[in-house]
Design an enzyme around this catalytic site. Sequence first.
Site, PDB file in Angstrom:
ATOM      1  N   GLY A  49       4.008  -5.027  -4.045  1.00  0.00           N
ATOM      2  CA  GLY A  49       4.129  -3.589  -3.814  1.00  0.00           C
ATOM      3  C   GLY A  49       5.508  -3.275  -3.272  1.00  0.00           C
ATOM      4  CD  GLN A  54       8.851  -2.006   1.401  1.00  0.00           C
ATOM      5  OE1 GLN A  54       8.093  -1.683   0.487  1.00  0.00           O
ATOM      6  NE2 GLN A  54       8.920  -3.252   1.857  1.00  0.00           N
ATOM      7  CB  CYS A  94       6.255  -6.586   4.980  1.00  0.00           C
ATOM      8  SG  CYS A  94       7.098  -5.026   4.621  1.00  0.00           S
ATOM      9  CG  LEU A  95       8.906  -7.529  -0.614  1.00  0.00           C
ATOM     10  CD1 LEU A  95       9.122  -6.721  -1.892  1.00  0.00           C
ATOM     11  CD2 LEU A  95       9.183  -9.007  -0.845  1.00  0.00           C
ATOM     12  CG  HIS A 136       1.686  -3.251   3.365  1.00  0.00           C
ATOM     13  ND1 HIS A 136       1.797  -4.353   4.187  1.00  0.00           N
ATOM     14  CD2 HIS A 136       2.949  -3.021   2.904  1.00  0.00           C
ATOM     15  CE1 HIS A 136       3.066  -4.745   4.238  1.00  0.00           C
ATOM     16  NE2 HIS A 136       3.784  -3.963   3.456  1.00  0.00           N
ATOM     17  CD  GLU A 137       3.519  -1.244  -0.548  1.00  0.00           C
ATOM     18  OE1 GLU A 137       4.539  -0.821   0.027  1.00  0.00           O
ATOM     19  OE2 GLU A 137       3.348  -2.451  -0.788  1.00  0.00           O
ATOM     20  CG  HIS A 140       6.313   0.302   3.886  1.00  0.00           C
ATOM     21  ND1 HIS A 140       7.179  -0.242   4.803  1.00  0.00           N
ATOM     22  CD2 HIS A 140       5.767  -0.748   3.229  1.00  0.00           C
ATOM     23  CE1 HIS A 140       7.150  -1.569   4.703  1.00  0.00           C
ATOM     24  NE2 HIS A 140       6.291  -1.906   3.759  1.00  0.00           N
TER      25      HIS A 140
HETATM   26  O1  GNR Z   1       4.535  -8.542  -1.503  1.00  0.00           O
HETATM   27  C1  GNR Z   1       3.789  -8.140  -0.615  1.00  0.00           C
HETATM   28  N1  GNR Z   1       2.673  -8.853  -0.332  1.00  0.00           N
HETATM   29  C2  GNR Z   1       1.677  -8.397   0.511  1.00  0.00           C
HETATM   30  C3  GNR Z   1       0.721  -9.316   0.936  1.00  0.00           C
HETATM   31  C4  GNR Z   1      -0.308  -8.916   1.750  1.00  0.00           C
HETATM   32  C5  GNR Z   1      -0.400  -7.600   2.140  1.00  0.00           C
HETATM   33  C6  GNR Z   1       0.545  -6.675   1.741  1.00  0.00           C
HETATM   34  C7  GNR Z   1       1.571  -7.075   0.920  1.00  0.00           C
HETATM   35  S1  GNR Z   1       2.728  -5.904   0.387  1.00  0.00           S
HETATM   36  C8  GNR Z   1       4.125  -6.930   0.148  1.00  0.00           C
HETATM   37  C9  GNR Z   1       5.280  -6.152  -0.455  1.00  0.00           C
HETATM   38  C10 GNR Z   1       5.720  -5.099   0.519  1.00  0.00           C
HETATM   39  O2  GNR Z   1       6.362  -5.317   1.505  1.00  0.00           O
HETATM   40  N2  GNR Z   1       5.332  -3.882   0.283  1.00  0.00           N
HETATM   41  O3  GNR Z   1       5.651  -2.898   1.132  1.00  0.00           O
HETATM   42 NI    NI Z   2       5.838  -3.852   3.069  1.00  0.00          NI
END
Ligand code: GNR
Ligand code: NI
Length: 170
Positions: A49, A54, A94-95, A136-137, A140
């Site tokens: 995601g 980001q 998270c990236l 999660h997104e 953000h």
């Molecule tokens: O790549 C991602 N893997 C992930 C693993 C578990 C829960 C959420 C994520 S999202 C993350 C990519 C990211 O940072 N999206 O904002």
């Molecule tokens: Ni993230």
Amino acid sequence: MAMLPILEFPDPRLRTKAVPVGSAQIAEPAFQQLLDDMFETMYAAPGIGLAASQIDVHQRFLVIDVSEEKNQPLVVINPEILEKSGEQVYQEGCLSVPGIFADVTRANEITVRFLDRKGQTREMRVDGLLAVCIQHEIDHLDGKLFVDYLSALKREMVRKKLAKMRKHAA
Ligand code: GNR
Ligand code: NI
């Protein structure tokens, strides 16, 4: 196509609250190009995601692909969670917080309404990893990171670890 730089914790720009995308903007070539660049950046990372926040674009949209074969791209614009139920614990990453993983408790199942890349309204009821990823997104877009669910002490440890990794990489 282009790779986009990803902001990393504790960059204060990640704390920006994103504003809705205007419906006229969705059809613009520059916006469609940005979506393609976000998918390219997400797949290359690799990640499942990527929220606009980001990449320092503070508007409410995100891209997701949780499929094994990376062939189910999903564009989610102006998401609204209509319903949440149950709980699940997932080890998140998270990236924007590279190399850090921690358990987070979220709703198990959500109903989400959003616009797709054609500007059409869609409603989906999802669970499991896709539900985790959408929550999660959306966090953000609200300036929130998964490390915010950890204690202040653990978050400080994460900040120091990232600073150390950057120093060694430099
Ligand atoms: O790549 C991602 N893997 C992930 C693993 C578990 C829960 C959420 C994520 S999202 C993350 C990519 C990211 O940072 N999206 O904002
Ligand atoms: Ni993230």
